[in-house]
Design an enzyme around this catalytic site. Structure first.
Site, PDB file in Angstrom:
ATOM      1  N   ASN A  42       2.080   1.317   7.801  1.00 10.93           N
ATOM      2  CA  ASN A  42       1.801   0.862   6.655  1.00 10.93           C
ATOM      3  C   ASN A  42       3.162   0.745   5.613  1.00 10.93           C
ATOM      4  O   ASN A  42       4.147   1.780   6.013  1.00 10.93           O
ATOM      5  CB  ASN A  42       0.819   1.329   5.416  1.00 10.93           C
ATOM      6  CG  ASN A  42       0.794   2.730   5.478  1.00 10.93           C
ATOM      7  OD1 ASN A  42       1.310   3.447   6.344  1.00 10.93           O
ATOM      8  ND2 ASN A  42       0.536   3.265   4.271  1.00 10.93           N
ATOM      9  N   GLU A  44       4.819  -0.139   2.211  1.00 15.79           N
ATOM     10  CA  GLU A  44       4.485  -0.073   0.538  1.00 15.79           C
ATOM     11  C   GLU A  44       5.577  -0.645  -0.318  1.00 15.79           C
ATOM     12  O   GLU A  44       6.681  -0.861   0.369  1.00 15.79           O
ATOM     13  CB  GLU A  44       3.987   1.042  -0.153  1.00 15.79           C
ATOM     14  CG  GLU A  44       2.565   1.634   0.600  1.00 15.79           C
ATOM     15  CD  GLU A  44       2.054   2.717   0.023  1.00 15.79           C
ATOM     16  OE1 GLU A  44       2.633   3.478  -0.805  1.00 15.79           O
ATOM     17  OE2 GLU A  44       0.869   3.184   0.388  1.00 15.79           O
ATOM     18  N   CYS A  53      -0.634  -3.427   5.297  1.00 13.14           N
ATOM     19  CA  CYS A  53      -1.429  -2.270   6.242  1.00 13.14           C
ATOM     20  C   CYS A  53      -0.848  -2.198   7.443  1.00 13.14           C
ATOM     21  O   CYS A  53      -0.110  -3.133   8.121  1.00 13.14           O
ATOM     22  CB  CYS A  53      -2.801  -2.770   6.325  1.00 13.14           C
ATOM     23  SG  CYS A  53      -3.579  -2.569   4.900  1.00 13.14           S
ATOM     24  N   GLU A  55      -2.174  -2.197  10.431  1.00 13.40           N
ATOM     25  CA  GLU A  55      -2.935  -3.066  11.388  1.00 13.40           C
ATOM     26  C   GLU A  55      -2.140  -4.446  11.353  1.00 13.40           C
ATOM     27  O   GLU A  55      -1.878  -4.934  12.392  1.00 13.40           O
ATOM     28  CB  GLU A  55      -4.335  -3.050  11.154  1.00 13.40           C
ATOM     29  CG  GLU A  55      -4.956  -1.739  11.091  1.00 13.40           C
ATOM     30  CD  GLU A  55      -4.984  -1.241   9.861  1.00 13.40           C
ATOM     31  OE1 GLU A  55      -4.101  -1.080   9.016  1.00 13.40           O
ATOM     32  OE2 GLU A  55      -6.222  -0.373   9.620  1.00 13.40           O
ATOM     33  N   CYS A  91      -9.260  -2.241   6.408  1.00 14.87           N
ATOM     34  CA  CYS A  91      -9.622  -2.651   5.031  1.00 14.87           C
ATOM     35  C   CYS A  91     -10.185  -4.178   5.522  1.00 14.87           C
ATOM     36  O   CYS A  91     -10.234  -4.477   6.467  1.00 14.87           O
ATOM     37  CB  CYS A  91      -8.555  -2.683   4.219  1.00 14.87           C
ATOM     38  SG  CYS A  91      -7.236  -4.042   4.484  1.00 14.87           S
ATOM     39  N   CYS A  94      -7.763  -6.674   6.849  1.00 14.35           N
ATOM     40  CA  CYS A  94      -7.433  -6.457   8.428  1.00 14.35           C
ATOM     41  C   CYS A  94      -8.506  -6.857   9.092  1.00 14.35           C
ATOM     42  O   CYS A  94      -8.107  -7.429   9.991  1.00 14.35           O
ATOM     43  CB  CYS A  94      -7.020  -5.024   8.393  1.00 14.35           C
ATOM     44  SG  CYS A  94      -5.167  -4.872   7.605  1.00 14.35           S
TER      45      CYS A  94
HETATM   46  N1  THU Z   1      -3.903   1.395   4.665  1.00 12.29           N
HETATM   47  C1  THU Z   1      -3.425   0.833   6.011  1.00 12.29           C
HETATM   48  O1  THU Z   1      -2.426   0.740   6.274  1.00 12.29           O
HETATM   49  N2  THU Z   1      -4.647   0.633   6.858  1.00 12.29           N
HETATM   50  C2  THU Z   1      -5.861   0.955   6.525  1.00 12.29           C
HETATM   51  O2  THU Z   1      -6.512   0.732   7.476  1.00 12.29           O
HETATM   52  C3  THU Z   1      -6.307   1.405   5.057  1.00 12.29           C
HETATM   53  C4  THU Z   1      -5.219   1.571   4.327  1.00 12.29           C
HETATM   54  C5  THU Z   1      -2.566   1.514   3.998  1.00 12.29           C
HETATM   55  C6  THU Z   1      -2.486   0.706   2.756  1.00 12.29           C
HETATM   56  C7  THU Z   1      -1.967   1.502   1.670  1.00 12.29           C
HETATM   57  O3  THU Z   1      -0.428   1.494   2.035  1.00 12.29           O
HETATM   58  C8  THU Z   1      -2.202   2.903   1.950  1.00 12.29           C
HETATM   59  O4  THU Z   1      -2.896   2.957   3.336  1.00 12.29           O
HETATM   60  C9  THU Z   1      -3.423   3.522   0.941  1.00 12.29           C
HETATM   61  O5  THU Z   1      -4.193   2.462   0.497  1.00 12.29           O
END
Ligand code: THU
Length: 133
Positions: A42, A44, A53, A55, A91, A94
């Protein structure tokens, strides 16, 4: 490639996660049909809605490398400082991106470690996903 190896790839790439806002770090390892593994974490942003994310990072990397056929993805995630991970499910966004590129039997491995995981199919996690194909 066996599932444990794919999970280890996800665990390894998780250390590169850029998550200064949520402190929740995620790693994903996507297996293409030619056995190539694409890794993602991920990423941000201070403008929170722009965060990516793990994925989708992995999928974008694979698509940009010319891949179109996928077998499985392993996902590990948890709080940055946490030793014992919980299952980190993809999520909804994704899951929809997976629907764009994967068949309904695509495997989603949600893992706490390489010997503690559950394998789901895309159809199980996103039944009736939107598709124009
Ligand atoms: N996140 C992912 O990268 N993948 C997931 O399956 C769930 C959430 C990340 C998004 C964000 O950077 C952090 O987790 C918190 O939500």
């Amino acid at each position: 490639m066996n599932l444990e190896t794919l999970i280890r790839e996800a665990e390894d790439v998780r250390r590169f996660s850029y998550a200064p806002y949520s402190r929740f770090t995620v790693g994903a390892a996507l297996l293409a049909s030619d056995d190539t593994v694409y890794r993602g974490c991920n990423v941000e942003n201070a403008s929170f809605a722009l965060s990516l994310c793990a994925e989708r990072t992995a999928f974008c990397s694979a698509i940009a490398d010319g891949q179109r056929h996928f077998v499985a993805i392993a996902i590990v995630g948890g709080e940055e400082t946490q030793d014992h991970l919980e299952y980190c499910f993809p999520c909804g966004s994704c899951r929809q991106v997976m629907t764009e590129f994967c068949e309904s039997d695509f495997e989603i491995i949600v893992a706490k470690s390489c010997n503690d995981y559950t394998v789901y199919t895309l159809k199980e996690l996103l039944p009736h996903g939107f598709s124009l194909k």
